[in-house]
Design a protein around this motif. Structure first.
Motif, PDB file in Angstrom:
ATOM      1  N   VAL A 102      23.264  -8.254 -22.378  1.00 37.30           N
ATOM      2  CA  VAL A 102      22.168  -7.299 -22.111  1.00 37.30           C
ATOM      3  C   VAL A 102      20.909  -8.175 -22.390  1.00 37.30           C
ATOM      4  CG1 VAL A 102      20.739  -5.627 -23.197  1.00 37.30           C
ATOM      5  CG2 VAL A 102      23.212  -5.069 -22.982  1.00 37.30           C
ATOM      6  N   ILE A 103      20.650  -9.093 -23.155  1.00 36.18           N
ATOM      7  CA  ILE A 103      19.484  -9.889 -23.277  1.00 36.18           C
ATOM      8  C   ILE A 103      19.195 -10.540 -21.996  1.00 36.18           C
ATOM      9  CG2 ILE A 103      18.299 -11.524 -24.622  1.00 36.18           C
ATOM     10  CD1 ILE A 103      19.366 -10.136 -26.957  1.00 36.18           C
ATOM     11  N   LEU A 104      20.331 -11.365 -21.704  1.00 34.60           N
ATOM     12  CA  LEU A 104      20.145 -12.598 -20.497  1.00 34.60           C
ATOM     13  C   LEU A 104      20.090 -11.838 -19.319  1.00 34.60           C
ATOM     14  CD1 LEU A 104      22.975 -15.305 -21.743  1.00 34.60           C
ATOM     15  CD2 LEU A 104      20.509 -15.431 -21.904  1.00 34.60           C
ATOM     16  N   SER A 105      20.774 -10.759 -18.989  1.00 36.89           N
ATOM     17  CA  SER A 105      20.478  -9.865 -17.825  1.00 36.89           C
ATOM     18  C   SER A 105      19.368  -9.320 -17.436  1.00 36.89           C
ATOM     19  CB  SER A 105      21.758  -9.052 -17.408  1.00 36.89           C
ATOM     20  OG  SER A 105      21.979  -8.065 -18.478  1.00 36.89           O
ATOM     21  N   THR A 106      18.729  -8.812 -18.560  1.00 37.34           N
ATOM     22  CA  THR A 106      17.537  -8.192 -18.584  1.00 37.34           C
ATOM     23  C   THR A 106      16.274  -9.304 -18.290  1.00 37.34           C
ATOM     24  OG1 THR A 106      18.157  -6.510 -20.263  1.00 37.34           O
ATOM     25  CG2 THR A 106      15.781  -6.755 -20.095  1.00 37.34           C
ATOM     26  N   PHE A 107      16.564 -10.399 -18.923  1.00 45.26           N
ATOM     27  CA  PHE A 107      15.569 -11.510 -18.725  1.00 45.26           C
ATOM     28  C   PHE A 107      15.657 -11.867 -17.268  1.00 45.26           C
ATOM     29  CE2 PHE A 107      14.644 -15.988 -18.460  1.00 45.26           C
ATOM     30  CZ  PHE A 107      13.480 -16.154 -18.791  1.00 45.26           C
ATOM     31  N   GLY A 166      10.678 -11.328  -9.459  1.00 43.18           N
ATOM     32  CA  GLY A 166       9.383 -11.480  -8.613  1.00 43.18           C
ATOM     33  C   GLY A 166       8.694 -12.842  -9.018  1.00 43.18           C
ATOM     34  N   ILE A 167       8.600 -13.034 -10.300  1.00 45.40           N
ATOM     35  CA  ILE A 167       7.884 -14.204 -10.955  1.00 45.40           C
ATOM     36  C   ILE A 167       8.421 -15.502 -10.483  1.00 45.40           C
ATOM     37  CG2 ILE A 167       6.615 -14.978 -12.975  1.00 45.40           C
ATOM     38  CD1 ILE A 167       7.080 -12.381 -14.257  1.00 45.40           C
ATOM     39  N   ILE A 215      19.306 -19.096 -11.356  1.00 50.22           N
ATOM     40  CA  ILE A 215      20.772 -19.229 -11.047  1.00 50.22           C
ATOM     41  C   ILE A 215      21.177 -18.771  -9.665  1.00 50.22           C
ATOM     42  CG2 ILE A 215      23.270 -19.202 -11.888  1.00 50.22           C
ATOM     43  CD1 ILE A 215      21.955 -18.591 -14.796  1.00 50.22           C
ATOM     44  N   LEU A 216      21.297 -19.831  -8.758  1.00 44.16           N
ATOM     45  CA  LEU A 216      21.365 -19.128  -7.275  1.00 44.16           C
ATOM     46  C   LEU A 216      22.761 -18.509  -6.884  1.00 44.16           C
ATOM     47  CD1 LEU A 216      20.569 -22.483  -5.593  1.00 44.16           C
ATOM     48  CD2 LEU A 216      19.065 -20.764  -6.181  1.00 44.16           C
ATOM     49  N   PHE A 217      23.583 -18.522  -7.700  1.00 47.39           N
ATOM     50  CA  PHE A 217      24.713 -17.808  -7.286  1.00 47.39           C
ATOM     51  C   PHE A 217      24.958 -16.340  -8.096  1.00 47.39           C
ATOM     52  CE2 PHE A 217      26.204 -20.456 -10.699  1.00 47.39           C
ATOM     53  CZ  PHE A 217      26.812 -19.400 -11.625  1.00 47.39           C
ATOM     54  N   ILE A 218      24.068 -16.171  -8.836  1.00 48.49           N
ATOM     55  CA  ILE A 218      23.962 -14.908  -9.305  1.00 48.49           C
ATOM     56  C   ILE A 218      23.015 -13.986  -8.688  1.00 48.49           C
ATOM     57  CG2 ILE A 218      23.354 -13.410 -11.738  1.00 48.49           C
ATOM     58  CD1 ILE A 218      24.607 -15.668 -13.198  1.00 48.49           C
ATOM     59  N   ASP A 219      23.366 -12.815  -8.319  1.00 51.22           N
ATOM     60  CA  ASP A 219      22.451 -11.965  -7.427  1.00 51.22           C
ATOM     61  C   ASP A 219      21.955 -10.880  -8.444  1.00 51.22           C
ATOM     62  OD1 ASP A 219      20.991 -10.648  -5.450  1.00 51.22           O
ATOM     63  OD2 ASP A 219      22.651  -9.807  -4.508  1.00 51.22           O
ATOM     64  N   GLU A 220      20.978 -10.330  -8.013  1.00 50.72           N
ATOM     65  CA  GLU A 220      20.306  -9.426  -8.973  1.00 50.72           C
ATOM     66  C   GLU A 220      21.317  -8.012  -9.255  1.00 50.72           C
ATOM     67  OE1 GLU A 220      18.566 -10.432  -6.262  1.00 50.72           O
ATOM     68  OE2 GLU A 220      17.058 -11.634  -7.492  1.00 50.72           O
ATOM     69  N   GLY A 221      22.106  -7.731  -8.182  1.00 51.78           N
ATOM     70  CA  GLY A 221      23.133  -6.813  -8.257  1.00 51.78           C
ATOM     71  C   GLY A 221      24.103  -6.942  -9.301  1.00 51.78           C
ATOM     72  N   ILE A 222      24.622  -8.507  -9.491  1.00 46.12           N
ATOM     73  CA  ILE A 222      25.504  -8.896 -10.335  1.00 46.12           C
ATOM     74  C   ILE A 222      24.896  -8.672 -11.881  1.00 46.12           C
ATOM     75  CG2 ILE A 222      26.666 -10.719 -11.205  1.00 46.12           C
ATOM     76  CD1 ILE A 222      27.124 -11.467  -8.313  1.00 46.12           C
ATOM     77  N   LEU A 280      24.414  -5.770 -16.815  1.00 49.88           N
ATOM     78  CA  LEU A 280      23.288  -5.138 -17.960  1.00 49.88           C
ATOM     79  C   LEU A 280      24.272  -3.554 -18.060  1.00 49.88           C
ATOM     80  CD1 LEU A 280      20.761  -4.881 -19.400  1.00 49.88           C
ATOM     81  CD2 LEU A 280      19.873  -3.729 -17.301  1.00 49.88           C
ATOM     82  N   ILE A 281      24.330  -2.857 -16.846  1.00 51.66           N
ATOM     83  CA  ILE A 281      25.062  -1.560 -17.284  1.00 51.66           C
ATOM     84  C   ILE A 281      26.243  -1.565 -18.137  1.00 51.66           C
ATOM     85  CG2 ILE A 281      26.047   0.232 -16.111  1.00 51.66           C
ATOM     86  CD1 ILE A 281      23.945  -0.322 -13.850  1.00 51.66           C
TER      87      ILE A 281
END
Length: 91
Positions: free
Chosen positions: A32-37, A43-44, A49-56, A61-62
């Motif tokens: 939870v902490i790492l995915s939230t971060f 945007g900032i 990590i290039l191979f992790i997309d925001e959807g993953i 997180l979910i």
């Protein structure tokens, strides 16, 4: 003459005895902490990590939050709502 072999007791060495459920909860909190971060830095900063997309990251997180007992389906309108069945219909 035969040399006698000294038998040792099983479990003589020390071992960490961490309950599995406690370890799973700690890993879920870490997820939870790492995915939230990661999601907060979309945007900032460029992708850390290039191979992790925001959807993953959102899926992690979910799933971690639902393991901990938090329902994020309320705040995310694009996710399907969980169906709650009455206790009498369960088998």
């Amino acid at each position: 003459m035969r040399a006698k072999i000294k038998k040792t007791r099983k479990g003589e060495g020390r071992s960490l005895r961490i309950p599995i459920q406690l370890m799973k909860r700690k890993l879920a909190w870490l997820g939870v902490i790492l995915s939230t971060f990661y999601l907060l830095t979309i945007g900032i900063l460029p992708d850390p990590i290039l191979f992790i997309d925001e959807g993953i990251a959102l899926a992690v997180l979910i799933q971690c939050a639902s393991f901990l007992g938090y329902d994020l389906h309320k705040w995310l309108p694009f996710l399907p709502k969980k169906k709650i069945y009455p206790a009498s219909s369960r088998r």
